[in-house]
Design a protein around this motif. Structure first.
Motif, short mmCIF file in Angstrom:
data_model
loop_
_atom_site.label_atom_id
_atom_site.label_comp_id
_atom_site.label_asym_id
_atom_site.label_seq_id
_atom_site.Cartn_x
_atom_site.Cartn_y
_atom_site.Cartn_z
N GLU A 446 0.86 -1.26 0.11
CA GLU A 446 0.01 -0.14 0.14
C GLU A 446 0.84 1.19 -0.07
OE1 GLU A 446 -3.33 0.26 -0.37
OE2 GLU A 446 -3.36 -1.87 -0.60
N ASP A 447 0.13 2.45 -0.42
CA ASP A 447 0.71 3.54 -0.11
C ASP A 447 0.79 4.17 0.94
OD1 ASP A 447 1.86 6.22 -0.46
OD2 ASP A 447 0.25 7.25 -1.76
N PHE A 448 2.10 4.39 1.81
CA PHE A 448 2.08 4.53 3.10
C PHE A 448 2.59 5.92 3.55
CE2 PHE A 448 2.99 0.08 3.38
CZ PHE A 448 2.05 -0.23 4.36
N SER A 449 2.54 6.93 2.35
CA SER A 449 2.77 8.33 2.44
C SER A 449 2.25 9.11 3.74
CB SER A 449 2.67 9.08 1.21
OG SER A 449 1.09 8.98 0.78
N ALA A 450 0.98 8.56 4.10
CA ALA A 450 0.15 9.33 5.33
C ALA A 450 0.83 9.21 6.28
CB ALA A 450 -1.25 8.97 5.25
N MET A 451 1.62 7.88 6.73
CA MET A 451 2.42 7.61 7.95
C MET A 451 3.61 8.69 8.06
SD MET A 451 0.59 4.88 9.01
CE MET A 451 -0.28 3.75 8.44
N GLU A 452 3.88 8.92 6.91
CA GLU A 452 5.27 10.02 7.33
C GLU A 452 4.82 11.32 7.87
OE1 GLU A 452 8.25 9.06 6.29
OE2 GLU A 452 7.76 7.20 4.73
N GLN A 453 3.63 11.50 7.80
CA GLN A 453 2.93 12.71 8.56
C GLN A 453 3.42 12.43 10.00
OE1 GLN A 453 -0.85 14.00 7.52
NE2 GLN A 453 -1.01 13.07 5.52
N LEU A 454 3.32 11.40 10.51
CA LEU A 454 3.25 10.92 12.00
C LEU A 454 4.68 10.74 12.58
CD1 LEU A 454 0.57 8.25 12.07
CD2 LEU A 454 0.20 10.65 12.56
N ASP A 455 5.65 10.54 11.51
CA ASP A 455 6.97 10.44 12.03
C ASP A 455 7.70 12.05 12.10
OD1 ASP A 455 9.95 10.11 12.17
OD2 ASP A 455 9.76 8.13 11.10
N GLY A 456 8.05 12.50 13.04
CA GLY A 456 8.45 13.91 13.12
C GLY A 456 9.82 14.16 12.97
N ASP A 457 10.54 13.37 12.06
CA ASP A 457 11.80 13.73 11.78
C ASP A 457 11.87 15.12 10.97
OD1 ASP A 457 12.69 11.27 12.74
OD2 ASP A 457 12.67 10.23 10.89
N ASP A 458 11.06 15.58 10.04
CA ASP A 458 11.31 16.68 9.51
C ASP A 458 10.55 17.69 9.88
OD1 ASP A 458 12.95 15.44 7.61
OD2 ASP A 458 11.46 14.40 6.51
N ARG A 459 9.28 17.41 10.59
CA ARG A 459 8.26 18.47 10.98
C ARG A 459 7.71 17.85 12.36
NH1 ARG A 459 3.99 20.29 6.51
NH2 ARG A 459 6.05 20.83 5.73
N ARG A 460 7.91 18.90 13.29
CA ARG A 460 7.08 18.34 14.48
C ARG A 460 5.59 18.23 14.47
NH1 ARG A 460 7.31 21.45 19.98
NH2 ARG A 460 7.72 23.36 18.85
N LEU A 461 5.21 17.22 14.83
CA LEU A 461 3.78 16.53 14.97
C LEU A 461 3.05 17.72 15.78
CD1 LEU A 461 1.98 14.32 13.78
CD2 LEU A 461 2.13 13.38 15.91
N SER A 462 1.75 18.18 15.24
CA SER A 462 0.93 18.94 16.06
C SER A 462 -0.50 18.54 15.93
CB SER A 462 1.14 20.44 15.51
OG SER A 462 0.71 20.57 14.26
N HIS A 463 -1.44 18.98 16.93
CA HIS A 463 -2.75 18.79 16.56
C HIS A 463 -3.68 19.96 17.38
CE1 HIS A 463 -6.96 16.64 16.34
NE2 HIS A 463 -6.94 16.93 17.74
#
Length: 530
Positions: A446-463
């Protein structure tokens, strides 16, 4: 540790420059096959990228370790290299890199129509010394036509004797200012200067441009020994642009760089905490959604063949066998989500794989695998794919043990796109303040590109405007490791475990430091008398 520098790279973009990424492969010389080991970050609009990301490769004298470095122009968000433009590659052995007498190994890229790669190998010096640095600029050159500049710094250390440098840190950029004050950053002295206070350091200042190559402002040179003097006049540097200096005899500088702060102290390592009695508590959460395919069908990701482990079992074993040694009782929680659970077969996103209602614990990795197989025979696959309930489950345990002696690792194994992304983001932001890490392993195609949003290596996760206290998520796609597993199962599992668990030690240390926890006192050695 292997560092890379690229010179004169081919431009593959029509309206801008290339966005290069380097992928490191290990070559199986017996089967003539390549297996990915690691990737650098992407550098936007650059034909001479200097990546901060380094490659940690275990050196073995007795083995011929063949490496290939492939450079790609990364123009989309997809993870697969097959969707990116190739810019060239080269092959060498780790022995060639390490036996170059401290000098960089220089090669011309193959099939790239131009480009030179400079490979630097350096033995990692174990050191607990940590450096905190803060810089400010003054009177920088104006680079933006309708504004000032958006300056950032790049710190590099010297390599070899031919005036070459490799990047060790890149600061944030500050918008529209000629007098920036950058945030303090922390770096281990082993990375900054290899533990050598007198090793030359280069600090470059650039103007950040979102849609084009960043503009060079100026540079200066120093050493850690000099930086340690702190905010004194001798640590006020002229930022020099060599081209401007060569053109104008009246040229003085392109601004000033001042050391605001430089402190050095020792910080405990991950092993210090382990020796001090830190316990790692391991939990597995398995995806039981219908997209996996019926377990009785050979093409199902859940198909159980006694001769060959499926991808779920491979992930459980690869990670579990490493982490189980850091938990004294070896009792692990095993959860499922997205399945219809007996006896009423209602959909649950937090059920126990062992079929019990009073306890999710299993004895060791083998116990987890047995519980997983039990659920395959009793739980109906359904959906959707919700992560938030299992994250909150582990977070509740972590919240009850904030003593610095316990840390929780949640492994989520899934085959597809997450359906409760907002709730998962919120759960992760809340969990980032707790002693826990979340590892997500994607199985299937599958395309897991959405999962990269959760990995904060490049950008801090926020909500909803609230940011994660720290990065606690690591995403790994199992598909990338399958070729190596087919070639060398043991080595493939080891590489998967390394990628999956690579960030856990630094995440543990970040939580311990933020909460002022020092390692416990190691148990004294026992002397046996005969």
């Amino acid at each position: 540790m292997v560092s890379l520098i690229i010179r004169k790279l081919r431009d593959a973009d029509l309206t801008s420059k290339s966005d290069p990424v380097c992928v490191l492969y290990w070559k199986d010389i017996h089967k003539n096959s390549l297996h990915e080991l690691a990737r650098t970050e992407k550098i936007i609009d650059s034909l001479e990228p200097c990546w901060v990301q380094k490659f940690d490769v275990d050196y073995r004298f007795e083995e011929r370790q063949v490496l290939q470095f492939h450079i790609f122009d990364w123009d989309n968000s997809k993870h697969e290299t097959s969707t990116q433009d190739k810019l060239g590659w080269t092959e060498c052995t780790l022995a060639e890199i390490m036996a170059s007498g401290g000098e960089p190994l220089t090669r011309t890229l193959n099939d790239g129509k131009g480009g030179i790669i400079v490979v630097v190998g350096e033995e990692v010096v174990e050191s607990k010394e940590v450096v905190t640095l803060s810089f400010a600029g003054s009177g920088l050159d104006k680079k933006d036509m309708f504004g000032k500049s958006d300056p950032y710094l790049v710190v590099s250390k010297s390599v070899g004797s031919n005036n070459q440098y490799t990047v060790v840190h890149r600061t944030e950029y500050i918008k529209k200012t000629l007098d920036p004050v950058w945030k303090p950053f922390v770096i281990r002295s082993s990375l900054l200067c290899g533990g050598d206070d007198q090793r030359p350091l280069k600090i470059e200042c650039f103007d950040y441009d979102k849609d084009s190559e960043h503009d060079f402002i100026g540079e200066c040179f120093t050493t850690l020994a000099k930086l340690k003097q702190g905010n004194v006049s001798s640590n006020h540097y002229d930022l020099i642009n060599p081209k401007k200096k060569a053109k104008k005899s009246s040229y003085k500088n392109s601004g000033k760089l001042m050391v605001q702060l430089c402190t050095v102290h020792e910080e405990p390592t991950f092993l210090d905490h382990i020796r001090g009695g830190l316990q790692l508590h391991f939990t597995v959460a398995v995806d039981f959604t219908a997209s996996n395919g019926h377990p009785a069908q050979p093409n199902s990701l859940h198909f159980w063949d006694p001769r060959v482990e499926n991808q779920y079992a491979t992930a459980i074993r690869s990670v579990g066998e490493i982490i189980q040694d850091y938990d004294s009782d070896k009792q692990f929680q095993a959860l499922g989500f997205g399945g219809r659970v007996p006896p009423d077969f209602k959909v649950s996103h937090e059920f126990f794989l062992n079929g019990r209602v009073d306890s999710p614990y299993c004895a060791g990795v083998q116990g987890i695998l047995e519980a997983y197989r039990h659920s395959l025979a009793t739980v109906g696959l359904y959906g959707p794919t919700n992560f938030a309930p299992v994250i909150k489950h582990v977070a509740n345990f972590a919240r009850s043990l904030l003593d610095g002696k316990n840390y929780f690792v949640l492994l989520i194994i899934t085959d597809g796109c997450i359906t409760d992304l907002p709730a998962t983001r919120e759960a992760l932001v809340m969990a980032s303040a707790l002693p826990m890490s979340v590892i997500i392993v994607g199985v299937g195609n599958e395309d897991f590109s959405a999962m990269e949003q959760l990995d904060g290596d490049d950008r801090r996760l926020s909500h909803n405007g609230q940011y994660a206290v720290r990065d606690i998520v690591q995403f790994v796609e199992l598909q990338r490791h399958l070729p190596m597993m087919l070639s060398s199962p043991a080595m493939g599992r080891a590489q998967l475990a390394r990628d999956v668990l690579a960030e856990v030690p630094s995440q543990v240390l970040a939580w311990m430091k933020a909460n002022n926890h020092q390692p416990g006192t190691p148990k004294t050695d026992v002397t046996f008398q005969f």
